[in-house]
Design a protein around this motif. Sequence first.
Motif, PDB file in Angstrom:
ATOM      1  N   SER A  41     -94.711  87.056  59.569  1.00 35.19           N
ATOM      2  CA  SER A  41     -93.135  86.236  59.612  1.00 35.19           C
ATOM      3  C   SER A  41     -92.316  86.346  58.388  1.00 35.19           C
ATOM      4  CB  SER A  41     -93.110  84.947  59.290  1.00 35.19           C
ATOM      5  OG  SER A  41     -93.742  84.302  60.462  1.00 35.19           O
ATOM      6  N   LYS A  42     -93.205  86.797  56.985  1.00 29.65           N
ATOM      7  CA  LYS A  42     -92.670  87.661  55.601  1.00 29.65           C
ATOM      8  C   LYS A  42     -92.411  88.754  55.800  1.00 29.65           C
ATOM      9  CE  LYS A  42     -94.406  88.047  51.291  1.00 29.65           C
ATOM     10  NZ  LYS A  42     -95.348  87.508  49.724  1.00 29.65           N
ATOM     11  N   GLU A  78     -83.662  91.299  56.450  1.00 30.32           N
ATOM     12  CA  GLU A  78     -82.875  91.249  55.286  1.00 30.32           C
ATOM     13  C   GLU A  78     -82.481  92.047  55.162  1.00 30.32           C
ATOM     14  OE1 GLU A  78     -85.489  88.481  52.868  1.00 30.32           O
ATOM     15  OE2 GLU A  78     -83.430  87.399  52.116  1.00 30.32           O
ATOM     16  N   THR A 123     -89.444  88.840  58.131  1.00 28.87           N
ATOM     17  CA  THR A 123     -88.213  88.445  57.194  1.00 28.87           C
ATOM     18  C   THR A 123     -87.751  89.277  56.096  1.00 28.87           C
ATOM     19  OG1 THR A 123     -88.717  86.214  57.414  1.00 28.87           O
ATOM     20  CG2 THR A 123     -86.928  86.383  55.556  1.00 28.87           C
ATOM     21  N   ILE A 148     -80.473  85.216  55.896  1.00 22.04           N
ATOM     22  CA  ILE A 148     -82.355  85.551  55.709  1.00 22.04           C
ATOM     23  C   ILE A 148     -82.615  84.469  56.961  1.00 22.04           C
ATOM     24  CG2 ILE A 148     -84.451  84.733  54.222  1.00 22.04           C
ATOM     25  CD1 ILE A 148     -82.316  85.416  51.967  1.00 22.04           C
ATOM     26  N   ILE A 149     -83.922  84.826  57.575  1.00 20.92           N
ATOM     27  CA  ILE A 149     -84.350  84.842  58.613  1.00 20.92           C
ATOM     28  C   ILE A 149     -85.863  83.904  58.583  1.00 20.92           C
ATOM     29  CG2 ILE A 149     -85.474  84.597  60.755  1.00 20.92           C
ATOM     30  CD1 ILE A 149     -83.167  86.682  61.222  1.00 20.92           C
ATOM     31  N   GLN A 150     -86.184  82.823  58.274  1.00 20.18           N
ATOM     32  CA  GLN A 150     -87.739  82.135  58.051  1.00 20.18           C
ATOM     33  C   GLN A 150     -88.276  82.168  59.353  1.00 20.18           C
ATOM     34  OE1 GLN A 150     -88.772  81.964  55.074  1.00 20.18           O
ATOM     35  NE2 GLN A 150     -86.798  82.859  53.743  1.00 20.18           N
ATOM     36  N   LEU A 151     -89.630  82.455  59.230  1.00 20.45           N
ATOM     37  CA  LEU A 151     -90.068  83.243  60.816  1.00 20.45           C
ATOM     38  C   LEU A 151     -91.552  82.200  60.525  1.00 20.45           C
ATOM     39  CD1 LEU A 151     -90.119  86.732  61.318  1.00 20.45           C
ATOM     40  CD2 LEU A 151     -88.390  84.424  63.190  1.00 20.45           C
TER      41      LEU A 151
END
Length: 911
Positions: A686-687, A694, A690, A670-673
Amino acid sequence: MVSKPSDGEHRWLFPESFNHVVKTQEAVGGWDIRGSCESRILTTLAALLAYTRHNHTSLVRQEDSTDHLRPGILQATEFLQAELQQWDVQASNSVAFEILIPTHMKMLEQEGIFFHFPHKRLLTSLHEKKLAKFDPMHLYGNQQTTLLHSLEAFIGKIDFDRVRHQLTFGSMLGSPSSTAAYLIKCSTWDTEAETYLKDAIASSGGHGDGGVPSVYPCNIFELTWIATTLLLGGFPKTSFSEDTIAGVISYLDDQFESQTALTGFGILADADDTARTLLTLSLLGHPKPPDQMLSHFKQNGGPYMTYVGERDPSFSANCNVLLAVLHTAEPGKYNKEIERVVVYLCDVWADGPVKDKWALMQLLRLWDDDTIELSLELVRDRVSRTLIQLVNRTLFAQDANGAWGSAQDTETSSYSVLTLLALQDLPQVRPLAWKIRSSIQTGRQYLAMNESQWTKPRRLWIEKVTYGSKTLAEGYCLAAMHAPALDHKWTSKIETINCTHTKQITMLTGFVSGLPVYSEDPAWMMLASVIEGCSYLPQLRSIRSEIFPHQKSSKDTYLNFIPMTWTLSNNRLGLFLPATLLWDMMVMSMLDYLIDEYMESAVAELPEQDLVSLRGSLQNIFQESKAGSLDHTAVPELPNGMQQHQESLNESKKRKLDNALSNGDRASPIIQLSGQSASPSVAAASKVLTQYIESILNHQSVLSASGSSHNALRRSLINFLDAHIVQIHDNNRLRSQEPSNSPTTEYLTPPSDHYTWTNGTAALHTSGPLSFAFYICLLEARSDATVFPTAYQKYLSSSLCAHLSAMTRLYNDYGSIARDKDEGNLNSVNFPEFHHPQGGEKKEAKMQLLKLARFERDSLGRVLAALKDSLLERDGGRRGKEVADAMALFTAVAEFYADIYVARDLTNTTK
């Protein structure tokens, strides 16, 4: 090879069987050459072993010379060596092949004959794994097991005197070869086993010529399959005399009583025979409850096993169980059991390939009239789609002369005719009714013209070896020729799962037929594939807004086209690749459209500072992680102003982002931007991004792929997103130029020449490399093997992806010149190359662009041909063909979209 003591010496007990072996050796040196590869190998190994034993044994009298056997031994050895070179061990599914073939090879090695072949190590591994779980005590106890059917595989591993008590009517679980192995190896002569073998020779299909089947007797099998085939096909009970019906019912009742409501050979019941017995009795008006069958063969709450204690369920056994339950007096009592089987069958079908032609029409009819209860989603998205695909596979596989099958035999053709007869009133395929009727008619004409072949069966049934049955083959042909057309009175309920609305089908079929590449194809092929594609639409629409918000201006026209691009390409090329693969790529195709729309609308509206922040976060997250750093050779750096801003990012935040995936945990990618310093707009983007990332990296098949393929996908994903941000910047710079009335505004400050841009940012922006990397992960997960094992194949696959991506971008630009002009998006025709010296006019620019697109398409075709040749040359077995077919499908879909771009721009407008 059975010898019997007589008057103080041993003599061959069945010389007629050895004579049969000698007489049936083919000119090419082998036996059973019309069977499957492993069947040819096992049969020839056994025959060769008989030759060598007769050639060397002291039982041969001096006057009985065996010199004539030596040429046959040499021919058989050469035949086996050739067959073993092309044998695809992984594709084999004959009963106990992994223990039978190695055992026969070991016995031949004792005779001085050795074989070396590519998959020998794999076969040895399978053999060792199988034997590691083998315990002789399973045979020595009182419980019968399927191992008794193949005792010849355990010569040298068990004490045959300790299995004497397992004889049933003189045989080892109805197997002449297993019984013969017992009789050879037991220390005390067994008259009962001798009598069984003599009866098998005299009374089986060989009629005393020495030949024996792999199973004897098989009374219940042949009786119930023939009876149910005719009765399910529509033959009325009145087709049979009352005495015949009474005799069948009495015989099957007796079998049921003797085995406590189960049937099989001896005392070992099996689900296939039990289910077919129940089905026969129900169709003859003498139903029995299926409860004992359902409880006896159920394993851990899942699908049903053929025999108790087996590890894996059987597709055919579950089909038979389902048919039996659906024809009981009260099928609604077994809703849970029915649903369990239906889910399993649809899963297996979707994951393909399945050769059995089973129809679920009875299930659909009972659901339609509320006799059974199943969820709408299961019936619509699984059962209905499976039936549509079954119709299509059958129609597309028919040859021009009306036959089916590579050998164009009457038995295979009869299966297909019966399939279409059962499915012809399926509401979802009403538009194809005329084609289905025509296919049935031409199939029956073929059967009528070849009636003399009805009793010459193909070896289509699988046991230790593949085999055929004259009685069954003729029964299927009779049913196919004379079964009436069924006409079920459907209720309005069926329309709730009917996705094939006439207006939509007509529009899509007309559109496809109008594309030049498809204009000469039969109209029914387009129609059938469109219907199949439409069966995916409800499920696709249901997940459309799971990640990306739906914009009011979005018409989502592309959703109607996505499924048919995959179904038509799959059907048209005759590939019939699994439905699960098609579905995953349909979802990926939808995401390609949605991310493109989102980046060109929501992200493109961000101020320059937020764009830089978003791009920097993407780059920093993947930089120096195990996924590999950003491919800067493919994606250009931002201009100096934006680059300087990016370099001023807070170092602590950068380190935090860099460490997000530094552990390389593929299960949690998971990439939290977003971060504390991010603006609300960046946080919102970003949400969404992400969730998008995912959905791709957490896909089960992606997680099951190799580390290198998984990381390649991650690199493709970050490069794809980065290319979108670069494209947005280029769009903004193009819009900032002085307004121009020209339909092809020249981009005065391009980041590079057109070629570099097309093969870099523009190619990545199409999602071609990303989709290709995702596709490779899907293929790897399906086979648990590297897709391209050699450096040459890896290079060609990269070249294929490069040409495909460039082609897609060029065709896309060709079709979207007007939309890009209106929205201010950078298009190929904006580059200076299209404005000097004669490229300024829109017509000339479009002509040049189309010429470039066709060049890339031609290049793509050449690379695909070279890659296919390499795949089939290196591995002529199933794996090589599967990968070659998969590449052909991916390329065909890309070319389909290229043709669509020329005809119509499907992308949602964002301005």
